[in-house]
Design an enzyme around this catalytic site. Structure first.
Site, PDB file in Angstrom:
ATOM      1  N   ARG A   1      -5.249   8.503   8.847  1.00  0.00           N
ATOM      2  CA  ARG A   1      -4.780   7.854   7.450  1.00  0.00           C
ATOM      3  C   ARG A   1      -4.016   9.057   6.676  1.00  0.00           C
ATOM      4  O   ARG A   1      -4.402   9.933   6.209  1.00  0.00           O
ATOM      5  CB  ARG A   1      -6.207   7.852   6.701  1.00  0.00           C
ATOM      6  CG  ARG A   1      -7.322   7.011   7.245  1.00  0.00           C
ATOM      7  CD  ARG A   1      -8.258   6.786   6.407  1.00  0.00           C
ATOM      8  NE  ARG A   1      -8.173   6.253   5.061  1.00  0.00           N
ATOM      9  CZ  ARG A   1      -7.761   5.048   4.725  1.00  0.00           C
ATOM     10  NH1 ARG A   1      -8.064   3.881   5.804  1.00  0.00           N
ATOM     11  NH2 ARG A   1      -7.773   4.497   3.734  1.00  0.00           N
TER      12      ARG A   1
ATOM     13  N   ASP B   1     -10.919 -12.628   5.467  1.00  0.00           N
ATOM     14  CA  ASP B   1      -9.754 -11.622   5.685  1.00  0.00           C
ATOM     15  C   ASP B   1      -9.098 -11.310   7.038  1.00  0.00           C
ATOM     16  O   ASP B   1      -8.145 -10.691   7.211  1.00  0.00           O
ATOM     17  CB  ASP B   1     -10.710 -10.383   4.724  1.00  0.00           C
ATOM     18  CG  ASP B   1      -9.793  -9.160   4.609  1.00  0.00           C
ATOM     19  OD1 ASP B   1      -8.849  -9.355   3.966  1.00  0.00           O
ATOM     20  OD2 ASP B   1     -10.056  -8.151   5.324  1.00  0.00           O
TER      21      ASP B   1
ATOM     22  N   CYS C   1       1.074  -1.331   0.151  1.00  0.00           N
ATOM     23  CA  CYS C   1       0.082  -0.091  -0.058  1.00  0.00           C
ATOM     24  C   CYS C   1       0.702   1.140   0.097  1.00  0.00           C
ATOM     25  O   CYS C   1       2.032   1.096   0.599  1.00  0.00           O
ATOM     26  CB  CYS C   1      -0.936  -0.125   1.073  1.00  0.00           C
ATOM     27  SG  CYS C   1      -2.145   1.177   1.181  1.00  0.00           S
TER      28      CYS C   1
ATOM     29  N   CYS D   1     -18.844 -10.616  14.639  1.00  0.00           N
ATOM     30  CA  CYS D   1     -17.584 -11.186  13.933  1.00  0.00           C
ATOM     31  C   CYS D   1     -16.842 -12.103  15.020  1.00  0.00           C
ATOM     32  O   CYS D   1     -16.557 -11.679  15.826  1.00  0.00           O
ATOM     33  CB  CYS D   1     -16.968 -10.295  13.421  1.00  0.00           C
ATOM     34  SG  CYS D   1     -15.324 -10.931  12.268  1.00  0.00           S
TER      35      CYS D   1
ATOM     36  N   CYS E   1     -20.464  -5.977  22.523  1.00  0.00           N
ATOM     37  CA  CYS E   1     -21.520  -6.579  22.774  1.00  0.00           C
ATOM     38  C   CYS E   1     -22.451  -5.317  23.501  1.00  0.00           C
ATOM     39  O   CYS E   1     -23.690  -5.064  22.863  1.00  0.00           O
ATOM     40  CB  CYS E   1     -21.359  -7.378  23.942  1.00  0.00           C
ATOM     41  SG  CYS E   1     -23.186  -8.107  24.663  1.00  0.00           S
TER      42      CYS E   1
END
Length: 446
Positions: free
Chosen positions: A161, A301, A41, A355, A374
């Site tokens: 970012r 992933d 990246c 997940c 949760c």
């Protein structure tokens, strides 16, 4: 076997034999996150979980899916797909670093192997910083759907970012967004929700509204620190639930049919008699797999590691890998290993435990395997359920949601008018028999 150097473990003839063999169709729909450039990246985002995956291939000199492997993979994927529309999902790293000509070749190969009467749908996740008008013309012509990462306004996006040289990326990404829209490219904005932007849900949502975003999803950032806790960037669980609920509060009153928020669309599906489509909310998973740059096949992933490496498409057909018992077991473990606390939860059918990667805290009674989020998810699903129940009933009655927002605003205006005449512990003016604080007051606040 696992091939960390990127070479074919069975020798040069295996790829040819697979290409020439009769390929089977799998028994269910699937999604493959293809990583033709691996974890390479041009950005160095603080919270990226995939950059470290390059360490799985210490001997690799070039992180680029080879031309012969690319062709074999595409032909296998098309042959394995059971649906008339065949979907490809291109990920990284940053896939655009491969160059436009690489993706032009991808489209040529797809057309070469596409049977008559079927169609191809391509999607690509990108940070947007490499896009220009030539790229956008191609994406529009070939009808790519683009996932573009934006974490909100400049001050919230740029904090995590940034490029390898430390420079901010917000202005580049916003420029890319406008180019994509100008060229008519379907653009789904992905916002990572972290410890900072979670505190400003209204500002974040209105930023995207002002930008003209039509497709939006909020992805919670959860990073473990290796010491039994989470990193400072991680979104607090309760705050994430309030973040979603605050945005839902505005969306359901003003933006139904104008903005598709994936989080809300998924929450609504059970109330419309539909199954979840996102793996994180389904009862089982295992239908969203990864093919790395050298053909290595992984269960998910978020589980690209040696334990979940199931083979390589160079020496085992994709269809066979997708049907492997180990992958089925991985998917069913999501349901079978739920703690008892989850099995008794009133929002289980909406959440299904979330997940598996996030199930690392203990339940109130000390059982392992509770989802870190949760508390927040329970708040969010409990808050949205009454509205979605009403939406589902209207849709079943009239086949549409025309007038839903106007009716909701009207009903709440009537309730708001009663506010001065009702204290928190008084009977609710709606006549439900419940205390005001447990009835309409809850509905009027997040």
């Amino acid at each position: 076997m696992f091939s960390p150097d990127g070479k074919n473990a069975l020798g040069g003839g295996a790829l040819t034999s697979i290409r020439n063999s009769k390929m089977a169709t799998v028994t269910r729909d699937f999604q493959v996150m293809v990583k033709p450039i691996a974890a390479v990246c041009n950005l160095d985002c603080t919270y990226c979980y995939y950059l470290e995956k390059k360490d799985l291939y210490p001997k690799a000199k070039l992180f680029r899916m080879a031309d012969d492997l690319l062709e074999s993979y595409i032909s296998q994927h098309i042959a394995a797909s059971p649906s008339e529309t065949i979907s490809f999902s291109w990920h990284g790293g940053e896939a655009t670093l491969l160059g436009l000509d690489y993706f032009q070749r991808i489209v040529e190969l797809q057309k070469k192997y596409l049977p008559a009467g079927r169609s191809i749908r391509n999607g690509m996740q990108t940070n947007g910083t490499m896009l220009d008008d030539e790229w956008c013309r191609f994406l529009a012509t070939e009808r790519f759907a683009i996932g573009l990462s934006i974490d909100g306004p400049r001050e919230l996006h740029d904090v995590y970012r940034y490029a390898k040289n430390g420079k901010a990326t917000h202005s580049q990404v916003i420029k890319a967004y406008h180019m994509l829209r100008q060229h008519g490219v379907q653009t789904d904005v992905l916002c990572v929700v972290h410890n900072l932007n979670v505190l400003q849900p209204a500002a974040v949502y209105r930023f995207f509204k002002d930008l003209g975003v039509e497709y939006l999803q909020f992805l919670p950032l959860i990073m473990r620190d290796g010491k039994g806790s989470v990193t400072p960037e991680t979104v607090p669980a309760e705050a994430y639930g309030k973040f979603l609920s605050t945005i839902f509060h505005e969306w359901i009153r003003n933006d139904i049919g104008r903005i598709v928020v994936q989080n809300f669309d998924e929450a609504a599906r059970p109330f419309f008699g539909q199954e979840h489509t996102l793996c994180i909310w389904r009862e089982t998973c295992g239908d969203v797999v990864v093919v790395e740059h050298n053909g290595d096949f992984y269960s998910c992933d978020h589980f690209v590691n040696r334990e979940h490496h199931l083979g390589n498409v160079r020496d085992t057909p994709l269809a066979e890998l997708l049907e492997r018992p180990a992958l089925r077991e991985f998917g069913s473990n999501k349901r079978d290993k739920l703690p008892a606390y989850c099995r008794k939860c009133e929002v289980l059918s909406l959440c299904n435990g979330g997940c598996p990667k996030d199930r690392f805290i203990k339940t109130p009674d000390g059982e392992e395997g509770l989802n870190y989020l949760c508390a927040g998810l329970k708040h969010y699903f409990s808050y949205t359920a009454p509205y979605l129940l009403r939406m589902g009933a209207m849709w079943r009655a009239q086949g549409s949601l025309d007038g839903f927002m106007a009716q909701l605003r009207k009903d709440e205006a009537v309730s708001a008018a009663a506010l001065p005449r009702a204290g928190r512990n008084d009977p609710c003016p709606c006549g439900s028999g419940r205390k005001f604080k447990r009835c309409c007051l809850e509905k009027l606040s997040v």
